[in-house]
Scaffold this active site. Structure first.
Site, PDB file in Angstrom:
ATOM      1  N   GLY A   1      -4.534  -4.252  -3.765  1.00 13.56           N
ATOM      2  CA  GLY A   1      -5.523  -3.215  -4.070  1.00 13.56           C
ATOM      3  C   GLY A   1      -4.743  -1.981  -4.458  1.00 13.56           C
ATOM      4  N   HIS A   2      -4.733  -1.665  -5.744  1.00 14.87           N
ATOM      5  CA  HIS A   2      -3.933  -0.540  -6.240  1.00 14.87           C
ATOM      6  C   HIS A   2      -4.871   0.584  -6.669  1.00 14.87           C
ATOM      7  CE1 HIS A   2      -0.394  -3.455  -7.223  1.00 14.87           C
ATOM      8  NE2 HIS A   2      -0.748  -3.462  -5.961  1.00 14.87           N
ATOM      9  N   THR A   3      -4.687   1.757  -6.062  1.00 12.94           N
ATOM     10  CA  THR A   3      -5.578   2.878  -6.334  1.00 12.94           C
ATOM     11  C   THR A   3      -4.964   3.821  -7.362  1.00 12.94           C
ATOM     12  OG1 THR A   3      -6.084   2.739  -3.991  1.00 12.94           O
ATOM     13  CG2 THR A   3      -7.000   4.630  -5.179  1.00 12.94           C
TER      14      THR A   3
ATOM     15  N   THR B   1      -8.327  -3.232  -0.193  1.00  9.31           N
ATOM     16  CA  THR B   1      -8.961  -4.515  -0.492  1.00  9.31           C
ATOM     17  C   THR B   1      -9.964  -4.918   0.580  1.00  9.31           C
ATOM     18  OG1 THR B   1      -7.052  -5.222  -1.754  1.00  9.31           O
ATOM     19  CG2 THR B   1      -8.461  -6.970  -0.936  1.00  9.31           C
TER      20      THR B   1
ATOM     21  N   GLN C   1       1.987  -6.069  -3.297  1.00  7.74           N
ATOM     22  CA  GLN C   1       2.460  -6.238  -1.910  1.00  7.74           C
ATOM     23  C   GLN C   1       3.751  -5.413  -1.702  1.00  7.74           C
ATOM     24  OE1 GLN C   1       1.321  -9.491  -3.543  1.00  7.74           O
ATOM     25  NE2 GLN C   1      -0.573  -8.578  -2.880  1.00  7.74           N
TER      26      GLN C   1
ATOM     27  N   THR D   1       3.096 -12.652   2.702  1.00 13.06           N
ATOM     28  CA  THR D   1       2.211 -13.265   1.720  1.00 13.06           C
ATOM     29  C   THR D   1       2.935 -14.465   1.119  1.00 13.06           C
ATOM     30  OG1 THR D   1       0.698 -12.790  -0.110  1.00 13.06           O
ATOM     31  CG2 THR D   1       2.907 -11.795  -0.253  1.00 13.06           C
TER      32      THR D   1
ATOM     33  N   VAL E   1       2.672  14.314  -3.242  1.00  8.72           N
ATOM     34  CA  VAL E   1       2.039  15.282  -2.336  1.00  8.72           C
ATOM     35  C   VAL E   1       0.508  15.170  -2.409  1.00  8.72           C
ATOM     36  CG1 VAL E   1       3.977  16.892  -2.332  1.00  8.72           C
ATOM     37  CG2 VAL E   1       2.201  17.124  -4.083  1.00  8.72           C
ATOM     38  N   GLY E   2       0.035  14.088  -2.980  1.00  2.35           N
ATOM     39  CA  GLY E   2      -1.399  13.856  -3.088  1.00  2.35           C
ATOM     40  C   GLY E   2      -1.642  12.653  -3.971  1.00  2.35           C
TER      41      GLY E   2
ATOM     42  N   LYS F   1       1.900   2.178  -5.090  1.00  6.78           N
ATOM     43  CA  LYS F   1       2.490   1.637  -6.334  1.00  6.78           C
ATOM     44  C   LYS F   1       1.581   1.909  -7.528  1.00  6.78           C
ATOM     45  CE  LYS F   1       2.452  -2.428  -4.392  1.00  6.78           C
ATOM     46  NZ  LYS F   1       2.102  -2.087  -3.003  1.00  6.78           N
TER      47      LYS F   1
ATOM     48  N   GLY G   1     -10.639  -2.971   3.590  1.00  8.72           N
ATOM     49  CA  GLY G   1     -11.198  -1.866   4.379  1.00  8.72           C
ATOM     50  C   GLY G   1     -10.687  -1.825   5.814  1.00  8.72           C
TER      51      GLY G   1
ATOM     52  N   ASP H   1       0.809  -1.231   0.000  1.00  5.26           N
ATOM     53  CA  ASP H   1       0.000   0.000   0.000  1.00  5.26           C
ATOM     54  C   ASP H   1       0.840   1.278   0.000  1.00  5.26           C
ATOM     55  OD1 ASP H   1      -2.236  -1.638   0.127  1.00  5.26           O
ATOM     56  OD2 ASP H   1      -2.257  -1.631   2.310  1.00  5.26           O
TER      57      ASP H   1
ATOM     58  N   LYS I   1      -0.440   4.347  -8.117  1.00 11.89           N
ATOM     59  CA  LYS I   1      -0.308   5.723  -8.588  1.00 11.89           C
ATOM     60  C   LYS I   1       0.967   5.888  -9.423  1.00 11.89           C
ATOM     61  CE  LYS I   1       1.437   9.229  -6.287  1.00 11.89           C
ATOM     62  NZ  LYS I   1       1.689  10.350  -5.348  1.00 11.89           N
TER      63      LYS I   1
ATOM     64  N   ARG J   1       2.219 -28.942  -6.924  1.00 13.15           N
ATOM     65  CA  ARG J   1       2.013 -29.403  -8.301  1.00 13.15           C
ATOM     66  C   ARG J   1       0.643 -30.019  -8.553  1.00 13.15           C
ATOM     67  NH1 ARG J   1       7.321 -32.573  -7.415  1.00 13.15           N
ATOM     68  NH2 ARG J   1       6.267 -32.495  -5.419  1.00 13.15           N
TER      69      ARG J   1
HETATM   70  P1  GDP Z   1      -0.704   0.346  -3.568  1.00 10.20           P
HETATM   71  O1  GDP Z   1      -1.333  -0.919  -3.112  1.00 10.20           O
HETATM   72  O2  GDP Z   1       0.752   0.402  -3.310  1.00 10.20           O
HETATM   73  O3  GDP Z   1      -1.037   0.677  -5.001  1.00 10.20           O
HETATM   74  O4  GDP Z   1      -1.343   1.515  -2.667  1.00 10.20           O
HETATM   75  P2  GDP Z   1      -2.908   1.685  -2.273  1.00 10.20           P
HETATM   76  O5  GDP Z   1      -3.628   2.181  -3.450  1.00 10.20           O
HETATM   77  O6  GDP Z   1      -3.423   0.465  -1.605  1.00 10.20           O
HETATM   78  O7  GDP Z   1      -2.793   2.773  -1.132  1.00 10.20           O
HETATM   79  C1  GDP Z   1      -2.196   4.014  -1.337  1.00 10.20           C
HETATM   80  C2  GDP Z   1      -3.246   5.099  -1.073  1.00 10.20           C
HETATM   81  O8  GDP Z   1      -2.597   6.346  -0.971  1.00 10.20           O
HETATM   82  C3  GDP Z   1      -4.257   5.268  -2.188  1.00 10.20           C
HETATM   83  O9  GDP Z   1      -5.474   5.649  -1.632  1.00 10.20           O
HETATM   84  C4  GDP Z   1      -3.658   6.384  -3.031  1.00 10.20           C
HETATM   85  O10 GDP Z   1      -4.652   7.109  -3.766  1.00 10.20           O
HETATM   86  C5  GDP Z   1      -3.057   7.240  -1.976  1.00 10.20           C
HETATM   87  N1  GDP Z   1      -1.867   8.015  -2.362  1.00 10.20           N
HETATM   88  C6  GDP Z   1      -0.830   7.659  -3.170  1.00 10.20           C
HETATM   89  N2  GDP Z   1       0.124   8.613  -3.175  1.00 10.20           N
HETATM   90  C7  GDP Z   1      -0.310   9.589  -2.363  1.00 10.20           C
HETATM   91  C8  GDP Z   1       0.263  10.843  -1.918  1.00 10.20           C
HETATM   92  O11 GDP Z   1       1.364  11.225  -2.289  1.00 10.20           O
HETATM   93  N3  GDP Z   1      -0.495  11.576  -1.037  1.00 10.20           N
HETATM   94  C9  GDP Z   1      -1.724  11.162  -0.598  1.00 10.20           C
HETATM   95  N4  GDP Z   1      -2.381  11.932   0.259  1.00 10.20           N
HETATM   96  N5  GDP Z   1      -2.266  10.001  -0.975  1.00 10.20           N
HETATM   97  C10 GDP Z   1      -1.569   9.231  -1.833  1.00 10.20           C
HETATM   98  P1  IMO Z   2      -0.873  -4.165  -2.258  1.00  8.37           P
HETATM   99  O1  IMO Z   2      -0.438  -4.696  -3.594  1.00  8.37           O
HETATM  100  C1  IMO Z   2      -0.924  -4.596   2.083  1.00  8.37           C
HETATM  101  C2  IMO Z   2      -0.944  -8.686   3.665  1.00  8.37           C
HETATM  102  C3  IMO Z   2      -2.200  -9.118   4.417  1.00  8.37           C
HETATM  103  C4  IMO Z   2      -1.573 -10.058   5.429  1.00  8.37           C
HETATM  104  C5  IMO Z   2      -0.484 -10.756   4.618  1.00  8.37           C
HETATM  105  C6  IMO Z   2      -0.889 -12.108   4.053  1.00  8.37           C
HETATM  106  O2  IMO Z   2      -2.163  -3.442  -2.283  1.00  8.37           O
HETATM  107  O3  IMO Z   2       0.228  -3.390  -1.625  1.00  8.37           O
HETATM  108  P2  IMO Z   2      -2.482 -12.798   2.024  1.00  8.37           P
HETATM  109  O4  IMO Z   2      -3.938 -12.575   1.797  1.00  8.37           O
HETATM  110  O5  IMO Z   2      -1.601 -12.241   0.970  1.00  8.37           O
HETATM  111  O6  IMO Z   2      -2.156 -14.243   2.314  1.00  8.37           O
HETATM  112  O7  IMO Z   2      -2.146 -12.013   3.393  1.00  8.37           O
HETATM  113  O8  IMO Z   2      -0.183  -9.883   3.549  1.00  8.37           O
HETATM  114  N1  IMO Z   2      -1.171  -8.173   2.295  1.00  8.37           N
HETATM  115  C7  IMO Z   2      -1.116  -6.875   1.966  1.00  8.37           C
HETATM  116  N2  IMO Z   2      -0.949  -5.772   2.735  1.00  8.37           N
HETATM  117  N3  IMO Z   2      -1.028  -4.471   0.743  1.00  8.37           N
HETATM  118  C8  IMO Z   2      -1.168  -5.566  -0.037  1.00  8.37           C
HETATM  119  O9  IMO Z   2      -1.151  -5.489  -1.391  1.00  8.37           O
HETATM  120  C9  IMO Z   2      -1.259  -6.836   0.570  1.00  8.37           C
HETATM  121  N4  IMO Z   2      -1.421  -8.082   0.106  1.00  8.37           N
HETATM  122  C10 IMO Z   2      -1.343  -8.884   1.163  1.00  8.37           C
HETATM  123  O10 IMO Z   2      -2.824  -8.028   5.048  1.00  8.37           O
HETATM  124  O11 IMO Z   2      -0.940  -9.337   6.444  1.00  8.37           O
HETATM  125 MG    MG Z   3      -2.846  -1.562  -1.812  1.00  4.14          MG
END
Ligand code: GDP
Ligand code: IMO
Ligand code: MG
Length: 425
Positions: free
Chosen positions: A40-42, A299, A223, A238, A414-415, A16, A301, A13, A18, A142
């Site tokens: 969960g990539h936003t 993913t 991850q 994971t 920065v956002g 990535k 919440g 999280d 972005k 396998r």
């Molecule tokens: P990922 O899994 O690595 O793609 O990250 P996620 O999408 O799960 O979580 C990152 C969150 O931070 C998302 O809600 C993005 O929209 C937000 N985000 C990314 N870069 C920035 C930033 O520079 N500033 C702020 N405020 N939010 C950001």
């Molecule tokens: P992104 O790509 C944050 C964490 C789970 C748990 C551990 C194992 O959005 O960064 P799993 O379901 O993979 O067997 O859970 O890994 N986890 C993540 N935490 N971002 C993720 O993906 C994650 N994918 C798995 O919360 O601790």
């Molecule tokens: Mg994520």
């Protein structure tokens, strides 16, 4: 064009999605190599928010090919929902391709994920419950079902019947759960297979040819480094390899084709799920960061645990990924927090100090972060359009991070928007 790998360098999280979306504006191909819909990539674009779980974050660009490699585990129902959701928003997904070798997350994987977590009791991992671990277990053992099988009804039906016999014994006899109905699964999943068959293509060949012909290829990590099955905080990890090395096995492309490895981190640290977190803040500051940064899982919440920036983790990530650059997101979230701390080393229980991330949880236990305090900043930086525009105190913080991580910082967030990414020359 140089091929770039983008990896998370904390516990996921990091933003990535972005960064991939921003880099994808100049990319011909984006490839996912591991993980599944635990990710969960936003991506935010034009006031719209997209939450992607399996489809690469380059999908918003109609000309960019989006490839899902052999190392990804695919829940067919989820990827179809994602395709339908994107199509409904005007994104055609015509350039999506999935490797036939990729393994399929089947209903028993999801059931077993939840049953095994329950069985672990207090020692649970806090998985996303998406069946990721059990699917990779079958791959290693396998006995897995692959995308090719899913799209070939006769092969698929036979494999489901065989798997169900064994899995139902485990579900009922080991865990006391309810058995699954093989024939109902065959009926439902054969339909998914029919819909997905047009997307199958050898991703190893496509990615190799794209790299060789000088196209701009991006590999999208899911991850993060500390969730890596081998170099992460095992067993609180994971079941795949999110580090840069996983890109090769997860796409079928050799390491000599990779030019740059960009690590993505936050200006602080978060973690969702259980496991060690040395710089965790279980106080008001931690809560403030959670609220300001909207730190709730994309993913599941779940509220994300929050803490100070940890350079011991970052140096570990620089080493294991061979990072060539860093992108630091969410600098804006730290505005108004007060003075900031960064962890520069760990003090071990015997009083000695280490700058290397311990290899085992046993060695990590009792380690305490050694902090340096840095002046904070109160300015709203979310509207800054260039790095030069940032207040000096912000630049000092970024410079400090670069110095203690030992890797050049090339981008600062920065956002959440595309335009809120400041490049550093
Ligand atoms: P990922 O899994 O690595 O793609 O990250 P996620 O999408 O799960 O979580 C990152 C969150 O931070 C998302 O809600 C993005 O929209 C937000 N985000 C990314 N870069 C920035 C930033 O520079 N500033 C702020 N405020 N939010 C950001
Ligand atoms: P992104 O790509 C944050 C964490 C789970 C748990 C551990 C194992 O959005 O960064 P799993 O379901 O993979 O067997 O859970 O890994 N986890 C993540 N935490 N971002 C993720 O993906 C994650 N994918 C798995 O919360 O601790
Ligand atoms: Mg994520």
């Amino acid at each position: 064009m140089p091929t770039k790998v983008v990896v998370g360098v904390q516990w996921g999280d990091e933003g990535k999605g972005k960064i991939i979306d921003i880099l994808a504006s100049r990319a011909d191909v984006v490839v996912r190599s591991q993980g599944g819909n635990n990710a969960g990539h936003t991506v935010e674009s034009g006031g719209e928010v997209y939450k992607l779980h399996l489809i690469p974050s380059g999908i918003l660009y109609p000309e960019t090919a989006c490839l899902v490699g052999c190392g990804v585990v695919i829940d067919p129902k989820v990827i179809l929902e994602e395709i339908d959701g994107l199509k409904a928003r005007g994104i055609p997904c015509n350039n999506l391709r999935i490797d036939p070798r990729a393994h399929v997350i089947m209903p028993w994987h999801i059931v077993l994920d939840s049953l095994s977590e329950k069985m672990r009791g207090k020692g649970d991992i806090g998985t996303t419950g998406r069946g990721i671990g059990p699917c990779y277990m079958d791959k290693s053992e396998r006995s897995g079902i692959r995308m090719y099988d899913l799209t070939h009804p006769d092969i698929f039906a036979e494999k489901v019947r065989t798997a169900c016999t064994v899995k139902n014994l485990i579900i009922t006899k080991v865990y006391g759960g309810s058995p699954l109905d093989a024939e109902a699964i065959i009926k439902e999943y054969t339909e998914y297979g029919k819909r997905l068959s047009g997307y199958l293509a050898d991703v190893s060949v496509l990615a190799f040819e794209a790299c060789k012909s000088g196209k701009n290829v991006l590999f999208e990590g899911a991850q993060g480094t500390l969730l890596d099955l081998d170099v992460g905080t095992y067993p609180y990890v994971t079941s795949s390899n999110p580090i840069s090395g996983g890109v090769c096995t997860g796409t079928g492309v050799g390491p000599t084709l990779i030019d740059e490895v960009i690590g993505v981190c936050k200006a602080y640290t978060t973690r969702v799920g259980k496991g060690p977190f040395p710089t965790e803040l279980e106080d008001e500051t931690g809560e403030l960061i959670r609220q300001r940064g909207h730190e709730f899982g994309t993913t599941t919440g779940r509220p994300r645990r929050t803490g100070w920036f940890d350079a011991v983790i970052l140096r570990h990530a620089v080493r294991v990924n061979g990072l060539t650059a860093l992108a630091v997101n969410k600098l804006d979230t730290l505005s108004g927090i007060g003075s900031l701390k960064v962890c520069v080393a760990y003090k071990k229980p015997d009083g000695t100090v280490t700058s290397d991330f311990p290899a085992t949880l046993e060695e990590l236990a009792g380690c305490e972060p050694v902090y340096e305090e840095i002046a904070g900043f109160d300015d709203d930086i979310s509207g800054c359009k260039s790095y030069a525009e940032l207040p000096q105190s912000c630049k000092d913080y970024v410079q400090k991070l670069e110095e203690i991580c030992g890797c050049p910082i090339k981008m600062v967030g920065v956002g959440p928007g595309r335009e809120q990414n400041l490049e550093i020359e």
